[in-house]
Design an enzyme around this catalytic site. Structure first.
Site, mmCIF file in Angstrom:
data_model
loop_
_atom_site.group_PDB
_atom_site.id
_atom_site.type_symbol
_atom_site.label_atom_id
_atom_site.label_comp_id
_atom_site.label_asym_id
_atom_site.label_seq_id
_atom_site.Cartn_x
_atom_site.Cartn_y
_atom_site.Cartn_z
ATOM 1 N N ASP A 1 -3.953 -2.569 -4.542
ATOM 2 C CA ASP A 1 -2.771 -2.466 -3.673
ATOM 3 C C ASP A 1 -2.271 -1.024 -3.747
ATOM 4 O OD1 ASP A 1 -3.174 -5.199 -3.598
ATOM 5 O OD2 ASP A 1 -1.073 -5.726 -3.953
ATOM 6 N N LYS B 1 0.867 -4.743 3.311
ATOM 7 C CA LYS B 1 1.775 -5.416 2.382
ATOM 8 C C LYS B 1 3.166 -4.815 2.533
ATOM 9 C CE LYS B 1 2.425 -5.735 -2.683
ATOM 10 N NZ LYS B 1 1.785 -5.480 -3.998
ATOM 11 N N LYS C 1 0.382 -9.308 3.459
ATOM 12 C CA LYS C 1 0.932 -9.765 2.181
ATOM 13 C C LYS C 1 2.438 -9.538 2.144
ATOM 14 C CE LYS C 1 0.688 -9.038 -2.848
ATOM 15 N NZ LYS C 1 -0.074 -8.407 -3.962
#
Length: 215
Positions: free
Chosen positions: A89, A151, A180
């Protein structure tokens, strides 16, 4: 997909201790969460603890500000994969995007994509710091760079996931790229709202409470 398999069980606090990371891993095994999301330092420990469990390891790159040099993010990614990370991430260079430096932001993403060796790569936008049109531009760049997910948040800034941001991100990336929702998701109702808005992964430290409320 079952809700537990949509959750990255998260512990990213700077004061997280070894026993807390091991507890996180045990919880992830017990509840069969998709991954644990931990700081790079703890990857090797988690790799051993999760061996044979089917639970993956997510770690963070350029965290939490995203303003690292691209070469640093690349090195972080390579080392994380060497230690056993399954998913990365990475935090976008937020200031560069807000400065209109789209090519630089794109090249930053692309370099980490190339360094990720086919592992799942998510881009953390930090949506609370972005205008809607900046969220759209960031999502477009992530899609162009071949990233797997966008995300919402690090959980370290001024706000977390919002339903309206998830909807905008899903509309921008289309049906095939991941979205996400992370930051401030502490109960089943909020998690379900994010999923209904278009999220197909949830980042949460309250994962057990979320799935426990399903019973």
């Amino acid at each position: 997909m079952k809700l537990n398999q949509m959750i990255d069980h998260t512990l990213l606090g700077p004061d997280a201790k070894k026993d807390q990371v091991l507890k996180l891993c045990q919880e992830a095994k017990d509840y069969q969460f998709k991954t644990v999301c931990i700081q790079p330092y703890w990857i090797s420990l988690a790799k051993e603890a999760l061996e044979g469990s089917g639970v993956g390891i997510t770690t963070v790159i350029g965290f939490p500000l995203g303003a690292n040099k691209t070469e640093t993010k690349v090195y972080e990614s390579q080392e994380a994969i060497k230690d056993g990370a399954d998913e990365l991430d990475m935090v976008m260079n937020i200031g560069a995007l807000k400065s209109g430096m789209e090519e630089e932001v794109f090249q930053d993403m692309l370099a980490v994509r190339q360094a990720s060796q086919g592992k799942v790569l998510k881009l953390i936008l930090e949506t609370c710091l972005l205008e809607d049109e900046e969220i759209v531009r960031a999502c477009q760049l992530a899609k162009k760079a071949g990233l797997d997910f966008v995300k919402t948040s690090t959980g370290f800034s001024s706000g977390g996931a919002r339903v309206e941001d998830i909807k905008l991100m899903r509309e921008t990336v289309g049906p095939h790229m991941g979205v996400k929702a992370s930051g401030g998701i502490r109960d089943r109702q909020t998690a379900c709202q994010m999923i209904e808005a278009g999220a197909n992964r949830i980042g949460a430290s309250s994962s057990i409470k979320i799935v426990g409320e399903m019973a």
